[in-house]
Each structure stands twice: as structure tokens, then as C-alpha cells.
Design a protein around this motif. Structure first.
Motif, PDB file in Angstrom:
ATOM      1  N   GLU A  92      39.961  31.737 -10.398  1.00 31.24           N
ATOM      2  CA  GLU A  92      38.514  31.678 -10.174  1.00 31.24           C
ATOM      3  C   GLU A  92      37.738  32.594 -11.120  1.00 31.24           C
ATOM      4  O   GLU A  92      36.672  32.229 -11.610  1.00 31.24           O
ATOM      5  CB  GLU A  92      38.210  32.056  -8.725  1.00 31.24           C
ATOM      6  CG  GLU A  92      38.742  31.056  -7.718  1.00 31.24           C
ATOM      7  CD  GLU A  92      38.822  31.601  -6.295  1.00 31.24           C
ATOM      8  OE1 GLU A  92      38.304  32.719  -6.036  1.00 31.24           O
ATOM      9  OE2 GLU A  92      39.412  30.916  -5.448  1.00 31.24           O
ATOM     10  N   GLY A  93      38.260  33.771 -11.380  1.00 34.84           N
ATOM     11  CA  GLY A  93      37.512  34.740 -12.166  1.00 34.84           C
ATOM     12  C   GLY A  93      37.819  34.785 -13.644  1.00 34.84           C
ATOM     13  O   GLY A  93      37.012  35.273 -14.438  1.00 34.84           O
ATOM     14  N   PHE A  94      39.013  34.276 -14.019  1.00 32.23           N
ATOM     15  CA  PHE A  94      39.443  34.438 -15.405  1.00 32.23           C
ATOM     16  C   PHE A  94      40.030  33.177 -16.017  1.00 32.23           C
ATOM     17  O   PHE A  94      40.573  33.221 -17.118  1.00 32.23           O
ATOM     18  CB  PHE A  94      40.468  35.568 -15.513  1.00 32.23           C
ATOM     19  CG  PHE A  94      39.920  36.905 -15.119  1.00 32.23           C
ATOM     20  CD1 PHE A  94      39.212  37.680 -16.031  1.00 32.23           C
ATOM     21  CD2 PHE A  94      40.100  37.388 -13.839  1.00 32.23           C
ATOM     22  CE1 PHE A  94      38.707  38.910 -15.664  1.00 32.23           C
ATOM     23  CE2 PHE A  94      39.594  38.616 -13.471  1.00 32.23           C
ATOM     24  CZ  PHE A  94      38.891  39.381 -14.378  1.00 32.23           C
ATOM     25  N   GLY A  95      39.976  32.067 -15.308  1.00 29.53           N
ATOM     26  CA  GLY A  95      40.477  30.823 -15.865  1.00 29.53           C
ATOM     27  C   GLY A  95      41.979  30.726 -15.947  1.00 29.53           C
ATOM     28  O   GLY A  95      42.503  29.911 -16.710  1.00 29.53           O
ATOM     29  N   ALA A  96      42.714  31.539 -15.179  1.00 36.93           N
ATOM     30  CA  ALA A  96      44.172  31.434 -15.172  1.00 36.93           C
ATOM     31  C   ALA A  96      44.561  30.091 -14.565  1.00 36.93           C
ATOM     32  O   ALA A  96      43.902  29.602 -13.646  1.00 36.93           O
ATOM     33  CB  ALA A  96      44.783  32.581 -14.374  1.00 36.93           C
ATOM     34  N   THR A  97      45.627  29.492 -15.099  1.00 35.20           N
ATOM     35  CA  THR A  97      46.068  28.196 -14.598  1.00 35.20           C
ATOM     36  C   THR A  97      47.573  28.196 -14.410  1.00 35.20           C
ATOM     37  O   THR A  97      48.307  28.806 -15.189  1.00 35.20           O
ATOM     38  CB  THR A  97      45.696  27.056 -15.568  1.00 35.20           C
ATOM     39  OG1 THR A  97      46.267  27.340 -16.842  1.00 35.20           O
ATOM     40  CG2 THR A  97      44.196  26.927 -15.716  1.00 35.20           C
ATOM     41  N   GLY A 103      61.858  24.615 -16.818  1.00 36.69           N
ATOM     42  CA  GLY A 103      62.189  26.007 -17.098  1.00 36.69           C
ATOM     43  C   GLY A 103      61.618  26.986 -16.093  1.00 36.69           C
ATOM     44  O   GLY A 103      61.931  28.167 -16.118  1.00 36.69           O
ATOM     45  N   GLY A 104      60.755  26.533 -15.209  1.00 35.34           N
ATOM     46  CA  GLY A 104      60.183  27.410 -14.202  1.00 35.34           C
ATOM     47  C   GLY A 104      58.677  27.296 -14.141  1.00 35.34           C
ATOM     48  O   GLY A 104      58.068  26.463 -14.818  1.00 35.34           O
ATOM     49  N   ALA A 105      58.106  28.140 -13.337  1.00 37.67           N
ATOM     50  CA  ALA A 105      56.653  28.172 -13.169  1.00 37.67           C
ATOM     51  C   ALA A 105      56.105  29.447 -13.778  1.00 37.67           C
ATOM     52  O   ALA A 105      56.774  30.474 -13.809  1.00 37.67           O
ATOM     53  CB  ALA A 105      56.297  28.108 -11.684  1.00 37.67           C
ATOM     54  N   ARG A 106      54.871  29.348 -14.286  1.00 38.03           N
ATOM     55  CA  ARG A 106      54.225  30.515 -14.894  1.00 38.03           C
ATOM     56  C   ARG A 106      52.709  30.344 -14.804  1.00 38.03           C
ATOM     57  O   ARG A 106      52.221  29.267 -14.508  1.00 38.03           O
ATOM     58  CB  ARG A 106      54.683  30.708 -16.330  1.00 38.03           C
ATOM     59  CG  ARG A 106      54.366  29.583 -17.285  1.00 38.03           C
ATOM     60  CD  ARG A 106      55.222  29.680 -18.539  1.00 38.03           C
ATOM     61  NE  ARG A 106      55.942  28.502 -18.927  1.00 38.03           N
ATOM     62  CZ  ARG A 106      56.955  27.908 -18.301  1.00 38.03           C
ATOM     63  NH1 ARG A 106      57.393  28.376 -17.195  1.00 38.03           N
ATOM     64  NH2 ARG A 106      57.543  26.846 -18.772  1.00 38.03           N
ATOM     65  N   VAL A 107      52.020  31.408 -15.098  1.00 39.29           N
ATOM     66  CA  VAL A 107      50.563  31.390 -15.097  1.00 39.29           C
ATOM     67  C   VAL A 107      50.099  31.604 -16.530  1.00 39.29           C
ATOM     68  O   VAL A 107      50.579  32.515 -17.208  1.00 39.29           O
ATOM     69  CB  VAL A 107      49.986  32.489 -14.176  1.00 39.29           C
ATOM     70  CG1 VAL A 107      48.481  32.526 -14.252  1.00 39.29           C
ATOM     71  CG2 VAL A 107      50.447  32.269 -12.738  1.00 39.29           C
ATOM     72  N   ALA A 108      49.189  30.768 -16.980  1.00 38.43           N
ATOM     73  CA  ALA A 108      48.655  30.871 -18.334  1.00 38.43           C
ATOM     74  C   ALA A 108      47.202  31.334 -18.266  1.00 38.43           C
ATOM     75  O   ALA A 108      46.502  31.062 -17.284  1.00 38.43           O
ATOM     76  CB  ALA A 108      48.735  29.519 -19.030  1.00 38.43           C
ATOM     77  N   VAL A 109      46.764  32.023 -19.289  1.00 39.62           N
ATOM     78  CA  VAL A 109      45.377  32.461 -19.395  1.00 39.62           C
ATOM     79  C   VAL A 109      44.753  31.720 -20.571  1.00 39.62           C
ATOM     80  O   VAL A 109      45.263  31.791 -21.688  1.00 39.62           O
ATOM     81  CB  VAL A 109      45.281  33.987 -19.608  1.00 39.62           C
ATOM     82  CG1 VAL A 109      43.830  34.419 -19.752  1.00 39.62           C
ATOM     83  CG2 VAL A 109      45.954  34.728 -18.468  1.00 39.62           C
ATOM     84  N   ASP A 110      43.679  31.027 -20.296  1.00 42.08           N
ATOM     85  CA  ASP A 110      42.951  30.317 -21.347  1.00 42.08           C
ATOM     86  C   ASP A 110      41.938  31.289 -21.949  1.00 42.08           C
ATOM     87  O   ASP A 110      40.958  31.638 -21.292  1.00 42.08           O
ATOM     88  CB  ASP A 110      42.244  29.103 -20.769  1.00 42.08           C
ATOM     89  CG  ASP A 110      41.391  28.359 -21.787  1.00 42.08           C
ATOM     90  OD1 ASP A 110      41.376  28.759 -22.975  1.00 42.08           O
ATOM     91  OD2 ASP A 110      40.736  27.383 -21.387  1.00 42.08           O
TER      92      ASP A 110
END
Length: 152
Positions: A92-97, A103-110
Motif C-alpha cells: 500500500e505504501g511503497f508499491g511492493a508486490t 523457485g519460491g515466493a518473494r516480494v519485489a519493489v517497483d
């Protein structure tokens, strides 16, 4: 008067973090107290979780331990659901997706998302330091010190 420590507050200092950093730095409670301008019994009570430092004392303790005050705060992330809520807020605050593949799950920052540039830079710095630790270029202790001091 000091407030009584409550485990459900996300803005309270985590006494175990204060103790861990103090002992890693080779300091006695008395020495940390002198450096931070508080009493030895205050440090003892903070570390035991009986009391929480006032904001100015938390800053002084962090300064004495050479860490960012945020690294001493208990954010109350104790379960996977708690962590997921943090990730939702990053979205919500930083556009993390979220991203997932075999290979697994991860969080990306746009980095193009509003407000995400600093977070993207910080995550990139974290990735670089973790790679240095994983390659043996720096020790685990140096890595932990970097994490605790990041943002000072």
C-alpha cells in the motif's frame, strides 16, 4: 514516570534486542547506563521487559549502542499473519508486490511506484550486504551490525 512494558504495543523497545547488542559490544549494564545517561536499574528493567524507555532514553541507548533507534523497537511481528500484514502495508505504501514461481515466493519493489525509490535503494543495499556475508567477505557479526545501524 516510566510506562509498564506491554508486549502488544508495536512502539516499545524490545529488551532482548538491547541486551543482545549490549553484550555483543562487550558492555556491562552499568557501562551502557553511563553512556546513555540512565540508571543501571533502568537498563536492567528495560532488558527484562519490565519497563520501556522513554523516547529520549531509547534514542540515547541506541546512540550508545551505535544503532538506529528503530532497530530496538518491537514491532510485534510474531506470526506469519503479522508478517503478511507488514507486507500488505509495504504494498500500500511503497508499491511492493508479491511474486511466485517454482523457485519460491518473494516480494519485489517497483522503483517507479510512488514513494518506493528509497525502499528500493535500501533493499538493494541489503541484498548487497547479504551477498557479501554469504560470500564470506564480511562476518555474520558485521552483517548484523550493518542491519542494526542501517539508517543512522
Amino acid at each position: 514516570m516510566h510506562q509498564i512494558y506491554k508486549r502488544d504495543r508495536g512502539d516499545m523497545a524490545d529488551g532482548s534486542r538491547i541486551r543482545e547488542l549490549r553484550t555483543r559490544r562487550g558492555l556491562l549494564q552499568r557501562e551502557l547506563a553511563e553512556m546513555a545517561g540512565v540508571t543501571e536499574s533502568a537498563v536492567r528493567n528495560y532488558e527484562l521487559g519490565l519497563r520501556t524507555p522513554r523516547p529520549q532514553h531509547l534514542k540515547a541507548i541506541a546512540r550508545a549502542l551505535e544503532v538506529d533507534p528503530a532497530s530496538l523497537v518491537d514491532y510485534g511481528v510474531d506470526t506469519a499473519r503479522d508478517a503478511l500484514e507488514v507486507l500488505f502495508r509495504l504494498e500500500e505504501g511503497f508499491g511492493a508486490t508479491p511474486e511466485a514461481d517454482d523457485g519460491g515466493a518473494r516480494v519485489a519493489v517497483d522503483p517507479a511506484a510512488p514513494g518506493a525509490q528509497k525502499l528500493d535503494a535500501a533493499v538493494r543495499a541489503w541484498a548487497a550486504m547479504r551477498a557479501r556475508r554469504d560470500s564470506g567477505e564480511i562476518s555474520e557479526e558485521e552483517y548484523l551490525d550493518w542491519k542494526r545501524g542501517f539508517g543512522e
